[in-house]
Scaffold this motif. Structure first.
Motif, PDB file in Angstrom:
ATOM      1  N   THR A  11       0.744  -1.209  -0.170  1.00 49.16           N
ATOM      2  CA  THR A  11       0.064   0.152   0.061  1.00 49.16           C
ATOM      3  C   THR A  11       0.924   1.023  -0.254  1.00 49.16           C
ATOM      4  N   LYS A  12       1.925   1.189   1.153  1.00 49.72           N
ATOM      5  CA  LYS A  12       3.073   2.486   1.250  1.00 49.72           C
ATOM      6  C   LYS A  12       3.418   2.986  -0.636  1.00 49.72           C
ATOM      7  N   ARG A  13       3.770   1.506  -1.638  1.00 50.41           N
ATOM      8  CA  ARG A  13       4.392   1.567  -2.633  1.00 50.41           C
ATOM      9  C   ARG A  13       3.082   2.379  -3.216  1.00 50.41           C
ATOM     10  N   GLN A  14       2.175   2.489  -3.021  1.00 52.13           N
ATOM     11  CA  GLN A  14       0.961   2.984  -4.485  1.00 52.13           C
ATOM     12  C   GLN A  14       1.498   4.807  -4.157  1.00 52.13           C
ATOM     13  N   GLU A  15       1.602   4.975  -3.210  1.00 55.88           N
ATOM     14  CA  GLU A  15       1.577   6.089  -2.742  1.00 55.88           C
ATOM     15  C   GLU A  15       2.532   6.739  -4.173  1.00 55.88           C
ATOM     16  N   THR A  16       3.199   6.410  -4.647  1.00 60.56           N
ATOM     17  CA  THR A  16       3.954   6.368  -5.901  1.00 60.56           C
ATOM     18  C   THR A  16       3.121   7.476  -7.038  1.00 60.56           C
ATOM     19  N   LEU A  17       1.784   6.143  -7.601  1.00 62.23           N
ATOM     20  CA  LEU A  17       1.113   6.899  -8.452  1.00 62.23           C
ATOM     21  C   LEU A  17       0.633   7.989  -8.459  1.00 62.23           C
ATOM     22  N   TYR A  18       0.927   8.616  -7.504  1.00 62.90           N
ATOM     23  CA  TYR A  18       0.414  10.475  -7.133  1.00 62.90           C
ATOM     24  C   TYR A  18       1.382  11.031  -7.444  1.00 62.90           C
ATOM     25  N   ASP A  19       3.088  10.619  -7.760  1.00 58.69           N
ATOM     26  CA  ASP A  19       3.777  11.261  -7.522  1.00 58.69           C
ATOM     27  C   ASP A  19       4.271  11.722  -9.183  1.00 58.69           C
ATOM     28  N   SER A  20       4.009  13.002  -9.281  1.00 59.55           N
ATOM     29  CA  SER A  20       3.759  13.479 -10.619  1.00 59.55           C
ATOM     30  C   SER A  20       4.791  13.513 -11.480  1.00 59.55           C
ATOM     31  N   SER A  21       6.042  13.308 -10.768  1.00 56.47           N
ATOM     32  CA  SER A  21       7.809  13.351 -11.641  1.00 56.47           C
ATOM     33  C   SER A  21       7.611  11.557 -12.168  1.00 56.47           C
ATOM     34  N   LYS A  22       6.306  10.606 -11.973  1.00 60.15           N
ATOM     35  CA  LYS A  22       6.504   9.044 -12.727  1.00 60.15           C
ATOM     36  C   LYS A  22       5.445   9.115 -13.597  1.00 60.15           C
ATOM     37  N   ARG A  23       5.735   8.068 -14.137  1.00 62.40           N
ATOM     38  CA  ARG A  23       4.643   7.720 -15.533  1.00 62.40           C
ATOM     39  C   ARG A  23       4.511   5.834 -15.210  1.00 62.40           C
ATOM     40  N   PHE A  24       3.593   5.566 -15.297  1.00 57.55           N
ATOM     41  CA  PHE A  24       3.517   4.226 -15.666  1.00 57.55           C
ATOM     42  C   PHE A  24       2.171   3.937 -16.487  1.00 57.55           C
ATOM     43  N   HIS A  25       3.016   2.434 -17.322  1.00 51.34           N
ATOM     44  CA  HIS A  25       2.828   2.593 -18.568  1.00 51.34           C
ATOM     45  C   HIS A  25       2.547   1.263 -18.170  1.00 51.34           C
ATOM     46  N   LEU A  26       1.150   0.821 -18.693  1.00 54.98           N
ATOM     47  CA  LEU A  26       0.630  -0.387 -17.485  1.00 54.98           C
ATOM     48  C   LEU A  26       0.028  -1.700 -18.734  1.00 54.98           C
ATOM     49  N   LEU A  27       0.512  -2.659 -19.512  1.00 56.29           N
ATOM     50  CA  LEU A  27      -0.363  -3.429 -20.192  1.00 56.29           C
ATOM     51  C   LEU A  27      -1.098  -4.524 -19.197  1.00 56.29           C
ATOM     52  N   LEU A  28      -1.792  -4.739 -19.226  1.00 60.55           N
ATOM     53  CA  LEU A  28      -3.514  -5.688 -18.589  1.00 60.55           C
ATOM     54  C   LEU A  28      -4.075  -6.820 -19.303  1.00 60.55           C
ATOM     55  N   TRP A  29      -3.953  -7.979 -19.395  1.00 62.23           N
ATOM     56  CA  TRP A  29      -4.386  -9.389 -19.902  1.00 62.23           C
ATOM     57  C   TRP A  29      -5.838  -9.810 -19.158  1.00 62.23           C
ATOM     58  N   GLU A  30      -7.176  -9.341 -20.419  1.00 65.88           N
ATOM     59  CA  GLU A  30      -8.306  -9.423 -20.041  1.00 65.88           C
ATOM     60  C   GLU A  30      -8.728 -10.078 -18.785  1.00 65.88           C
ATOM     61  N   ALA A  31      -7.291 -11.105 -18.705  1.00 66.64           N
ATOM     62  CA  ALA A  31      -8.161 -13.330 -17.510  1.00 66.64           C
ATOM     63  C   ALA A  31      -7.768 -12.120 -16.815  1.00 66.64           C
ATOM     64  N   ALA A  32      -7.314 -11.790 -16.418  1.00 66.73           N
ATOM     65  CA  ALA A  32      -6.279 -11.105 -14.702  1.00 66.73           C
ATOM     66  C   ALA A  32      -7.939 -10.376 -14.437  1.00 66.73           C
ATOM     67  N   LEU A  33      -8.436  -9.658 -15.113  1.00 71.93           N
ATOM     68  CA  LEU A  33     -10.244  -9.632 -14.957  1.00 71.93           C
ATOM     69  C   LEU A  33     -11.013 -10.275 -14.311  1.00 71.93           C
ATOM     70  N   HIS A  34     -10.723 -11.621 -14.855  1.00 75.39           N
ATOM     71  CA  HIS A  34     -11.507 -12.706 -14.052  1.00 75.39           C
ATOM     72  C   HIS A  34     -11.084 -13.500 -13.221  1.00 75.39           C
ATOM     73  N   ALA A  35      -9.741 -13.232 -12.654  1.00 80.23           N
ATOM     74  CA  ALA A  35      -9.102 -14.858 -12.190  1.00 80.23           C
ATOM     75  C   ALA A  35      -9.786 -14.750 -10.405  1.00 80.23           C
ATOM     76  N   LEU A  36     -10.552 -15.893 -10.355  1.00 80.00           N
ATOM     77  CA  LEU A  36     -10.700 -15.622  -8.854  1.00 80.00           C
ATOM     78  C   LEU A  36      -9.736 -16.388  -7.890  1.00 80.00           C
ATOM     79  N   ILE A  37      -9.116 -15.444  -8.026  1.00 79.29           N
ATOM     80  CA  ILE A  37      -8.038 -15.718  -6.987  1.00 79.29           C
ATOM     81  C   ILE A  37      -8.431 -15.344  -5.305  1.00 79.29           C
ATOM     82  N   CYS A  38      -9.837 -14.512  -5.271  1.00 82.61           N
ATOM     83  CA  CYS A  38     -10.073 -14.494  -4.232  1.00 82.61           C
ATOM     84  C   CYS A  38     -11.720 -14.018  -4.374  1.00 82.61           C
ATOM     85  N   PRO A  39     -12.053 -14.025  -3.844  1.00 85.21           N
ATOM     86  CA  PRO A  39     -13.701 -14.476  -3.313  1.00 85.21           C
ATOM     87  C   PRO A  39     -14.023 -13.137  -3.703  1.00 85.21           C
ATOM     88  N   PRO A  40     -14.994 -14.131  -5.279  1.00 88.98           N
ATOM     89  CA  PRO A  40     -16.479 -12.562  -5.803  1.00 88.98           C
ATOM     90  C   PRO A  40     -16.531 -11.325  -5.375  1.00 88.98           C
TER      91      PRO A  40
END
Length: 282
Positions: free
Chosen positions: A157-186
């Motif tokens: 969670t602490k690492r996620q603070e970098t998402l709001y650092d204007s000096s950084k840029r995140f270019h992220l690619l996700l396969w759609e399968a990850a949206l459906h993977a039930l590795i956790c409760p629905p």
């Protein structure tokens, strides 16, 4: 295990054998050295033949047993040299997930441009605490590692603070399968998808999703991160690879750019997330 890694381990083993055979007082047999260190003879053989990776404590005992305590620094440097490339989960997770997350936190602090590909789950930097908790629990079961789930979640969670650092840029690619993977409760996945939808449009984040129906120029293989186009991190079941040689980074950059050609962004990415969320409700 990579050839380079194994060759480095064998070279370290050869150096250990050299120290044993040139011990100050007299040449030691494997059995004698093992007895001094509190090991069986087979461990000495495995270390010398590159069949087992020594720990820093193993190296310290070896240097002392051969009457060459000053050699410990050299031996440790050799170990750190090849471990900086391949970091086995067994060794990394010996104290739990928190130290690994702290390592990534430091790496995120030092870099500015991030490129990532993930095919099986939501990126750690975009995970909700409950989703991250489920991931850490599953991996602790797989690796049989200590349970420090809450501390690991806090670090992630602490690492996620970098998402709001204007000096950084995140270019992220996700396969759609990850949206459906039930590795956790629905219900946890539903909240995670809501969180993911909220990152679309963040100033620092460019989120692309590769639809399951999209034509692919390469297979959607192993997940990886590239930091500042110079440091590559690849995960597999037995280890985490930290690679900085130019050729390896370049081939992963080409893979990332190739996958980009199949991705959708903005509203189209939002629509895929919404569709996955709707599937959960049904």
């Amino acid at each position: 295990m990579s050839t380079d890694y194994q060759q480095a381990r064998e070279a370290l083993g050869a150096r250990l054998r050299e120290l044993r055979l040139s011990a100050h007082e007299r040449r030691l047999t494997g059995g004698e050295l093992g007895e001094q260190c509190g090991w069986n003879k087979s461990k000495v053989s495995r270390l010398e033949n590159g069949k087992q990776t020594p720990t820093p404590d193993d190296l310290r005992k070896w240097a002392q047993a051969t009457g060459r305590p000053e050699a410990y620094g050299e031996l440790l440097a050799r170990l750190r040299g090849f471990e900086s490339h391949i970091r086995s989960w067994r060794r990394q997770l010996a104290s739990g997930h928190r130290p690994v997350q702290d390592t990534h936190l430091n790496a995120h602090t030092d870099a500015s441009v991030f490129r990532g590909w993930e095919s099986s789950m939501v990126f750690g930097i975009l995970q909700t605490p409950d989703y991250a908790r489920a991931i850490f629990t599953r991996y602790a079961e797989l690796q049989r590692s200590p349970r420090d789930t809450e501390q690991a979640v806090l670090s992630r969670t602490k690492r996620q603070e970098t998402l709001y650092d204007s000096s950084k840029r995140f270019h992220l690619l996700l396969w759609e399968a990850a949206l459906h993977a039930l590795i956790c409760p629905p219900s946890v996945l539903a909240a995670q998808l809501d969180r993911l939808a909220g990152t679309v449009g963040l100033e620092t984040v460019e989120l692309g999703i590769v639809p399951l129906s999209a034509p692919l120029r390469i297979p959607p293989a192993t997940a990886f991160w590239i930091y500042d186009d110079r440091q590559l991190i690849v995960e597999n079941w037995h280890a985490e690879l930290w690679i900085d040689d130019e050729a390896s980074v370049d081939v992963h950059l080409r893979a990332w750019k190739t996958l980009c050609q199949s991705a959708v962004y903005g509203v189209d990415a939002q629509n895929l997330i919404t569709a996955a969320r709707r599937t959960l409700r049904s």
